[in-house]
Every structure is written in structure tokens, then in C-alpha cells.
Design an enzyme around this catalytic site. Sequence first.
Site, PDB file in Angstrom:
ATOM      1  N   LYS A 278       0.843  -1.199   0.000  1.00 16.55           N
ATOM      2  CA  LYS A 278       0.000   0.000   0.000  1.00 16.55           C
ATOM      3  C   LYS A 278       0.876   1.247   0.000  1.00 16.55           C
ATOM      4  CE  LYS A 278      -3.951  -1.858   2.637  1.00 16.55           C
ATOM      5  NZ  LYS A 278      -4.996  -1.642   1.632  1.00 16.55           N
ATOM      6  N   ARG A 352     -10.275 -11.662   2.021  1.00 16.61           N
ATOM      7  CA  ARG A 352     -11.077 -12.776   1.480  1.00 16.61           C
ATOM      8  C   ARG A 352     -10.307 -14.081   1.551  1.00 16.61           C
ATOM      9  NH1 ARG A 352     -11.493  -9.541  -4.084  1.00 16.61           N
ATOM     10  NH2 ARG A 352     -11.107  -7.866  -2.606  1.00 16.61           N
TER      11      ARG A 352
HETATM   12  N1  BES Z   1      -8.144  -3.839   4.447  1.00 18.52           N
HETATM   13  C1  BES Z   1      -8.295  -3.433   3.109  1.00 18.52           C
HETATM   14  C2  BES Z   1      -9.597  -2.676   2.845  1.00 18.52           C
HETATM   15  C3  BES Z   1      -9.697  -1.321   3.495  1.00 18.52           C
HETATM   16  C4  BES Z   1      -9.199  -0.209   2.861  1.00 18.52           C
HETATM   17  C5  BES Z   1     -10.322  -1.185   4.704  1.00 18.52           C
HETATM   18  C6  BES Z   1      -9.306   1.032   3.450  1.00 18.52           C
HETATM   19  C7  BES Z   1     -10.435   0.053   5.290  1.00 18.52           C
HETATM   20  C8  BES Z   1      -9.935   1.164   4.667  1.00 18.52           C
HETATM   21  C9  BES Z   1      -8.290  -4.644   2.180  1.00 18.52           C
HETATM   22  O1  BES Z   1      -7.489  -5.691   2.591  1.00 18.52           O
HETATM   23  C10 BES Z   1      -7.771  -4.180   0.872  1.00 18.52           C
HETATM   24  O2  BES Z   1      -6.638  -3.798   0.809  1.00 18.52           O
HETATM   25  N2  BES Z   1      -8.615  -4.209  -0.141  1.00 18.52           N
HETATM   26  C11 BES Z   1      -8.246  -3.755  -1.418  1.00 18.52           C
HETATM   27  C12 BES Z   1      -8.819  -4.699  -2.431  1.00 18.52           C
HETATM   28  C13 BES Z   1      -8.274  -4.512  -3.798  1.00 18.52           C
HETATM   29  C14 BES Z   1      -6.824  -4.922  -3.860  1.00 18.52           C
HETATM   30  C15 BES Z   1      -9.097  -5.340  -4.758  1.00 18.52           C
HETATM   31  C16 BES Z   1      -8.814  -2.351  -1.589  1.00 18.52           C
HETATM   32  O3  BES Z   1      -9.910  -2.075  -1.108  1.00 18.52           O
HETATM   33  O4  BES Z   1      -8.125  -1.529  -2.169  1.00 18.52           O
HETATM   34 MN    MN Z   2      -5.493  -5.458   1.964  1.00 19.06          MN
END
Ligand code: BES
Ligand code: MN
Length: 497
Positions: A278, A352
Site C-alpha cells: 500500500k 477474502r
Molecule cells: N483492508 C483493506 C480494505 C480497506 C481499505 C479497509 C481502506 C479500510 C480502509 C483490504 O485488505 C484491501 O486492501 N482491499 C483492497 C482490495 C483490492 C486490492 C481489490 C482495496 O480495497 O483496495
Molecule cells: Mn489489503
Amino acid sequence: MDFSIKAFDTKNTIASAKTGCVAVGVYENRKLSQDAQALDTAGHITQALKSGDITGKPGSTLLLRGLAGVAAERVLLVGLGNADGVTEKAFTSGVQAALKVFATLGAADAIIALPLAELKERDVNWAIRAVVVAARESIYRTDAQKSKKDPAPAGVKKIALAVVNNAGTKLALAQAIAVANGMQLTKDLANLSANICTPTYLAETAKSLGKEFKFNVEVLERKQLEALKMGSFLSVTNGSEQPPKFIVMKHMGGKPKDAPVVLVGKGITFDTGGISIKPGPGMDEMKYDMGGAASVLGTFRAIGEMNLKLNVIGIVPACENMPSGRATKPGDIVTSMNGLTIEVLNTDAEGRLILCDALTYAERFNPAAVIDVATLTGACIVALGHHHSGLFTRDDDEHNALAEEIAAAGRATGDTVWRLPIGEQYNDQLKSNFADLANIGSPGGASCTAAAFLENFTRKYPWAHVDIAGTAWKSGAAKGATGRPVPLLTNFLINRV
Ligand code: BES
Ligand code: MN
Ligand code: ZN
């Protein structure tokens, strides 16, 4: 904060109540609530309204001292808006305004004599819970890891609610306190930094909760997870030095043979994204990626305290998502516990991957229903903001009923959900050239494809998924956990008894 119920009548009048402060409602157009009238023996309250010292607008307040004929040291007038019916919104701002004043008083106890039983859209039980949860929220502090604690809050420590004292209101108060305690645990866990709140810490917390509230807790270690063939869950923990923990809690308050409700909570104690790392800004907030797990623990605290007569099983897969030489790489293919192979196209779609194995594990309990709660997708915040959690179920009669049951629990508590779709079209977005399915969908509907992914692992029982990415946490100046969706889950379970 200590709460009690105090019933007043013609003999035991509110004017004769000895307390540091009594809060009563006043309305717009200079109207007094019944309790305000009862305290207006010398006409000072009428006078205050007449002179315009308080408007009666929702959330306006005026503190009066030493009223003739009133035993309370102070009377706090609280604006509640229109006299023709106090709305939920007006009541909530009135309560919050009163609590703000309470916190500044040189008084240790107070009575809330607002018209709890006469709200427009809500019953007295709702009002009791609203006061308790708001009061506990108003004294919540996030200084657990500060060397110098914020100064101890001054003001009122004991609140009596002026309502009839019967079995119904007693139960409502006990449940409200249990929910507030559950929310506090959830907030504390999610606010705690990830170097302290590790998978091991979550497991220890579950064990001590189990001891305190007499439910069974089992923690599966890596070896056992390997034996269970949880290849998907284990692939997420590869990059981390912290051992994964798979926590199983059993609150068996119902008949031994009754099918349990299973709650599954995403327990990523820190989400760096892994190799699909990230961006830096705001990454600290990914310590709350165990918000689902924390709310399952908080809900177990609540139902444990209220000794709920229902069988409930909690499952928390907990690990970190870290990059390292051993971390899972984009393109790696893993085999989940139910045999489906998954191409990990993005290691940041890790929630997931841990949930799918937990959902397969849930099959062994022959559940009446399974609800998973997860900070699953940023896209859910884009779709719904911070107001509602995303709710996903299959679209058939049984699941539409389950969705409505969950939505109703949300409306009843203000911890609301909004339904979003899954189905074949979203499932098709998850096709992989090399495995049974990919862990991310083709562009568009990222919350829906995430939920559709999970659906593949839930076909043996009724199931719902709640995406709490937007509701479990507040960003900005008041950064921190909200305690949601503990009220939603607890209310859902109470209604199932
Ligand atoms: N934990 C994150 C989702 C999230 C993002 C929760 C911001 C709270 C605030 C999750 O694991 C994630 O990174 N999801 C990705 C999915 C994507 C790679 C398809 C996302 O939401 O960007
Ligand atoms: Mn994630
Ligand atoms: Zn995550």
C-alpha cells in the site's frame, strides 16, 4: 460511569429528588416538558424561556442553580425541538448536549429526566440504550498508550434515568450496559497499535474473555491449520514473523442441539498490502484491519455479560499481511481448505483469503446462519461513506429474509447496513486463466466482487457478509474506532432468542 433507573410519581416527585443536576426537556415556542413543569414551582423556567435565554432548539442548554422548591442543586434545561413529538435526531442532540454539560459540572451524580418513553419513532428501550451508549462514548479516551494520561474526566459519574422501573426497562438497561462494554472492548482493540495487538494478543484476549464470561475458547496454531489444509489463510501469513492464530469461541447459551449462529471476523492485525504494498500515507490506519475480529470479540463480551440464551460461535482468523522474502507473490496459486484453487493476483486482497478458509471451517457447526464481518474493501467507503455498512447475501427468499433481519437490527440500533449486490455477473469477474478463481475481480464493483468471492465458500448454509471498512473507524481529527457493528450483531442475536 454508573447507571440506574429512578421512577418518580406523585409521592416521590422529581422536585424532591436530591441530586447534583437534573436534566429536563424544553421545547421550541416556550413550551415545557412535563418534568420541566414539575420543577417550575417558582416560574423561573418559564421566565428563562420567555426572556430567550434558551430557545428550545435541539441541543440548546441552559444551566440554572438553586431553584426554589427543587431539591436538586442544578437544573439543566435541554432543548428538544418541536413539542408535538421529539424526533430521534432531536433527542440524540439533546442527550449529547446534556452529557457535555455534565462533564463540566462540579457534581458527581445527575438525573436524566428527558421524555424517554415519549419519542416519536422510538420506544423507551431504544432511548435507554441511546443514553447509555452516548454517555459511555462521551467519556471514552484513547490514551491507553500515552505515558501521560489525559486528565481524568471531571463531572458526573452516576446517571439515573427517570423512567418506570419494571422488568422491561431493567433488562433494557442491563443490555445497554453490556453493549457499551462490548463496544469499548472493540474500540480498545482496534485503537491499540499493531505491534501490541498481534494475532497472539487477540487470542489471549479471547481466552481471558472466555474465562470471565464462561465460554469455551480454542486457538488453533499453524500446525493444526496446515493439517486442516487452510492453504489460503496460511498464504497470507507467509511474510510475517508473527504466528497466525485461528480463534474459535463457543457461547452455548441455547439448547445443546440448537443450530448455532456463527460470527466470523476478519483479523488482519496489520495490512501493509504485502508485496502489492500500500502507499505510505495513512497506512497506520491499517491497524484497524482487525475491526471485524474486534467486533466479534466485543459481541461475545456483550452476549456473555447478558448471558444470552442462544448458541453462538465466533471464528477469528488472525494474522498479519506483510511483505518479505517469504511472502506470497502476485500470481502465486494457493489451495483453499474446500479445495478451490485461488490465483493471488493482488496480495492486498488478503481479507477474502483468510475469510474463505474460516467460512469453510464454519461448515462443521451446521450453522443456522453465518455472518462474516470484515474491513474488506476501500470501495465500500466510496459506495456508502461512513454511514452504513455494506450488506451482501444471495438473492433468494431465505437470504432476502436474512438480509431484512440484519437490516432491521441495524435500524433498531442506528448501526445501519445497506444492501449491495452479488451474483453470477460479479462471480464471472473473478475468472482466472490458471486457477479456479482469482482473488480480485476485473475493474468495477470491487466490494461486490470481494463479496462474490466469499460466496463461493458459503453454499452449505445461510450466509451474510457485512463490509465494515467505512463504519468501524473514523478518520480525521477524531481518528479512532467506533465500536461498530457490535450494536448491530448483538441486537440481531437478541432478536434470535
Ligand atoms: N483492508 C483493506 C480494505 C480497506 C481499505 C479497509 C481502506 C479500510 C480502509 C483490504 O485488505 C484491501 O486492501 N482491499 C483492497 C482490495 C483490492 C486490492 C481489490 C482495496 O480495497 O483496495
Ligand atoms: Mn489489503
Ligand atoms: Zn485488509
